[in-house]
Design an enzyme around this catalytic site. Structure first.
Site, PDB file in Angstrom:
ATOM      1  N   GLU A   1     -33.495 -36.745 -47.770  1.00  0.00           N
ATOM      2  CA  GLU A   1     -32.306 -37.359 -48.100  1.00  0.00           C
ATOM      3  C   GLU A   1     -31.539 -37.081 -49.334  1.00  0.00           C
ATOM      4  OE1 GLU A   1     -35.162 -40.115 -45.651  1.00  0.00           O
ATOM      5  OE2 GLU A   1     -35.387 -38.778 -47.309  1.00  0.00           O
TER       6      GLU A   1
ATOM      7  N   PHE B   1     -32.395 -45.668 -42.123  1.00  0.00           N
ATOM      8  CA  PHE B   1     -32.929 -47.004 -42.662  1.00  0.00           C
ATOM      9  C   PHE B   1     -32.220 -47.108 -43.935  1.00  0.00           C
ATOM     10  CE2 PHE B   1     -35.470 -46.850 -39.212  1.00  0.00           C
ATOM     11  CZ  PHE B   1     -35.458 -47.932 -38.613  1.00  0.00           C
ATOM     12  N   ALA B   2     -31.564 -48.231 -44.468  1.00  0.00           N
ATOM     13  CA  ALA B   2     -31.318 -48.509 -45.783  1.00  0.00           C
ATOM     14  C   ALA B   2     -32.227 -48.175 -46.698  1.00  0.00           C
ATOM     15  CB  ALA B   2     -30.502 -49.862 -45.946  1.00  0.00           C
TER      16      ALA B   2
ATOM     17  N   HIS C   1     -38.419 -51.413 -43.752  1.00  0.00           N
ATOM     18  CA  HIS C   1     -37.412 -51.048 -42.754  1.00  0.00           C
ATOM     19  C   HIS C   1     -36.489 -52.441 -42.636  1.00  0.00           C
ATOM     20  CE1 HIS C   1     -40.202 -48.140 -41.207  1.00  0.00           C
ATOM     21  NE2 HIS C   1     -39.380 -47.418 -40.743  1.00  0.00           N
TER      22      HIS C   1
END
Length: 667
Positions: free
Chosen positions: A406, A429-430, A473
């Site tokens: 990321e 996912f955030a 999640h």
């Protein structure tokens, strides 16, 4: 020390000498000024100038360099005026960061130099993005990123090298191995025999060179550049050198054995190169004296010019304005959904998720420089299938699967932006954005304020609970970012706003975090115009008007409030959908508080530290005379998000909405 002068004329070798000596003379002057209190800090590169100078001379002027603290030779070899550099070091308004940064924490697009931050890994990923832009545009250019041997221990080093190798990017990673990361010796930093060996694990070329040999550095970078462009592959170079002074001047060198300083002093890059030029009859003692006098004269003239600088003038309005890049004039020509919805094509009923997909498709059609990056977003279509079919429609250059990295991907997006690309980065996912937190809050958010560089990046974050996904999640983590100046944070609740806000985010030159609630993807539908339109960022939406109480909310909270209102027609509720959490629409907040005198701030995020606290505080401070009751908050429990359905139901703020409203209305 052997010097390879292949293809270099006497005149070039002499120019190289001046380029090598000048940063040393500047440094010696800066150390004097530091003792006089005219500058406040200095990171010395004395003894390792050959790396910065040799690398810069080997590159083209329009190739980006991403330097660190000890690379003054990059700035001088790129012919940045010393008086303006001195303004930078003194914190003057005429400096490259207008007094907002110190030392070498600044960049200059005109000189193709990226501004570092104190964290020692992120610039490596930025170089990936620049290299990607060069590759996509078919340009025969490279990007070069510096790091120290200490920086190779950072996770970003692995992520950046791996991404460059997988994507086959023309990037040169240059390690300055100077023996110590502050006081930590290499024996406590890594266990491989040499850092260049790490290249093989990534499937790239790697080599170790003498970083004190100017021509060895120059010739190696020159060949690495040719290779990276020809093969479209990255290269790792480890340049061995030594730091002759402290990490910064206050640190000193007491932890360095005296014999090491003595050994490396004999390998001084300037003395060694000077001896070579004397032996080649290119230099003589008289010419050395003349050249030093010429450089000293230039140096003193530049510093005299710098002394005329005016001190920084305090301008709060400008400081606040420069946090964000101005919006392009072209945005004003696009229809705003609030103003022109009736004039658009007849809205179709679309699910929340389909509205996002349509917005992305239309943006990809409108902006050929827009790139999509994320895990599994290409052939698989993403974890939620939002980009399904995009690979076939737009091609693998623009729809890019990424490794699980990321931070590197966010850094690459920032790097691509400096070369004119827009990027949409999807966090699967955030929750996973934590792995890229540094790039968002320290690079993307601060770029424009620090040195005027826009960061045209949108980060999509599937967020929220209610889907039985457990603690990792389901988090609502929007409040982590609303505290960071320079970021815009949007959170739609309807299909029409999901499309319109996404398009507005992609038009905006600032970094925008786009939160989309997973539970809304396929559970709600609504009218969505087919046109390309914008929902304005920073403008709340009044869902319904009422007189008894106001509910200020966003995301899933909007639907909880509407559901409650439908079940309790006897209560007249004003429901305000914030839509944007940074910047907030304070005018709309003030108006709803004045209309009802009673305010409940509702959000799915946990209570402590949630944005509801900021909104409640602002209302209490600015709308006190309009209130008939204290501002109340209704939020989720201060626990991680539980998995079991019954526990998750009790966790969510929705389970306390009725009790909270009853308490508010009782005043």
């Amino acid at each position: 020390m052997y010097f390879d002068r292949t293809n270099l004329s006497d005149a070039q070798l002499l120019d190289f000498y001046k380029a090598l000596v000048y940063p040393r003379l500047v440094e010696e002057k800066m150390l004097l000024l530091l003792r006089q209190g005219r500058i406040t800090k200095w990171f010395s590169g004395i003894g390792q100038e050959a790396i910065a100078v040799g690398a810069t001379l080997a590159l083209q002027p329009n190739e980006w360099i991403l330097p660190l603290h000890r690379n003054l030779g990059v700035f001088t070899a790129r012919h940045m005026p010393l008086h303006k550099l001195f303004h930078q070091w003194q914190g003057h308004a005429e400096g490259y960061s207008q007094g907002r940064e110190r030392s070498f924490h600044f960049g200059s697009k005109a000189h193709h130099i990226w501004g570092m931050i104190s964290h020692l890994g992120p610039q490596l990923s930025i170089a990936d993005g620049i290299g990607l832009a060069h590759r996509l545009k078919g340009e025969k250019l490279v990007a070069l990123a510096f790091t120290g041997e200490g920086g190779t221990s950072e996770g970003e080093f692995h992520e950046a090298l791996n991404l460059a190798a997988v994507w086959e990017l023309p990037v040169i990673f240059l390690i300055e191995n100077n023996g110590y990361a502050l006081s930590t010796p290499v024996s406590e930093q890594y266990r491989c025999s040499q850092l260049a060996d790490k290249a093989w694990g990534y499937g790239m070329e790697g080599m170790r060179i003498n970083g004190n040999n100017l021509l060895e550095v120059y010739q190696t970078i020159l060949k690495a550049r040719e290779y990276a462009i020809r093969e479209q592959k990255p290269v790792l170079i480890e340049a061995m050198t030594f730091r002759m002074r402290g990490h910064e001047e206050a640190s000193g060198t007491k932890y360095v054995p005296a014999r090491k300083l003595e050994e490396w002093a004999l390998q001084d890059p300037i003395e060694q190169y000077e001896a070579f030029l004397l032996e080649q009859k290119i230099l003589n003692p008289e010419l050395i004296t003349a050249l030093h006098h010429e450089l000293h004269t230039t140096l003193e003239a530049e510093l005299a010019l710098a002394d005329a600088a005016a001190p920084v003038a305090i301008n709060q309005k400008k400081e606040l304005a420069d946090v964000y890049a101005p919006l392009p004039a072209s945005m004003s020509l696009l229809p705003l959904v609030n103003e022109a919805l009736a004039a658009m094509s007849a809205p179709r009923e679309k699910r929340f998720i389909d509205a996002i997909t349509e917005g992305l498709q239309q943006a990809m059609n409108k902006h050929p420089q827009l790139l999509l990056m994320g895990q599994d977003i290409a052939g698989y279509g993403g974890a939620f299938k939002i980009t399904e079919g995009f690979l076939e429609r737009f091609g693998k250059d623009r729809v890019r699967n990424t490794p699980l990295c990321e931070s590197a991907v966010l850094g690459a997006a920032a790097g691509a932006a400096v070369e004119g690309h827009k990027s949409m980065v999807e966090m699967q996912f955030a929750d996973f954005v934590t792995c890229g937190f540094n790039q968002i809050v320290n690079n993307l958010a601060k770029l424009h304020y620090r040195w005027g560089q826009p960061a045209d990046v949108v980060v999509r974050l599937p967020t929220g609970a209610g889907v039985g996904a457990g603690p990792f999640h389901s988090q609502s983590n929007e409040s982590w970012f609303t505290h960071t100046p320079g970021l815009k944070v949007v959170y739609p609740s309807s299909p029409a706003d999901a499309k319109g806000l996404l398009l507005a985010a992609l038009e905006d030159p600032n970094p925008v975090l786009f939160f989309e609630h997973k539970a809304l993807y396929r559970s709600i539908s609504g009218p969505v115009p087919e046109d390309y339109y914008l929902t304005p960022i920073g403008k709340a939406h009044l869902v319904q008007t009422g007189t008894d109480a106001s509910i200020i909310t966003y995301g899933s909270g909007v639907h909880w409030a509407m559901e409650y209102a439908a079940l309790h027609p006897g209560i007249s509720l004003d429901i305000l959908d914030l839509r944007t959490l940074q910047p907030l629409d304070y005018s709309a907040i003030r108006n709803t508080a004045a209309r009802t005198g009673r305010v409940l701030v509702l959000h799915e995020d946990t209570l402590t530290g949630g944005i509801g606290g900021e909104i409640a505080a602002w209302i209490g401070e600015h709308c006190f005379t309009s209130l008939d009751a204290p501002v109340l908050r209704c939020a989720s429990l201060d626990t991680p998000v539980p998995f079991a359905a019954a526990l998750e139901h009790e966790f969510l703020a929705k389970s306390r909405l009725e009790a909270s409203l009853n308490k508010l209305l009782a005043y």
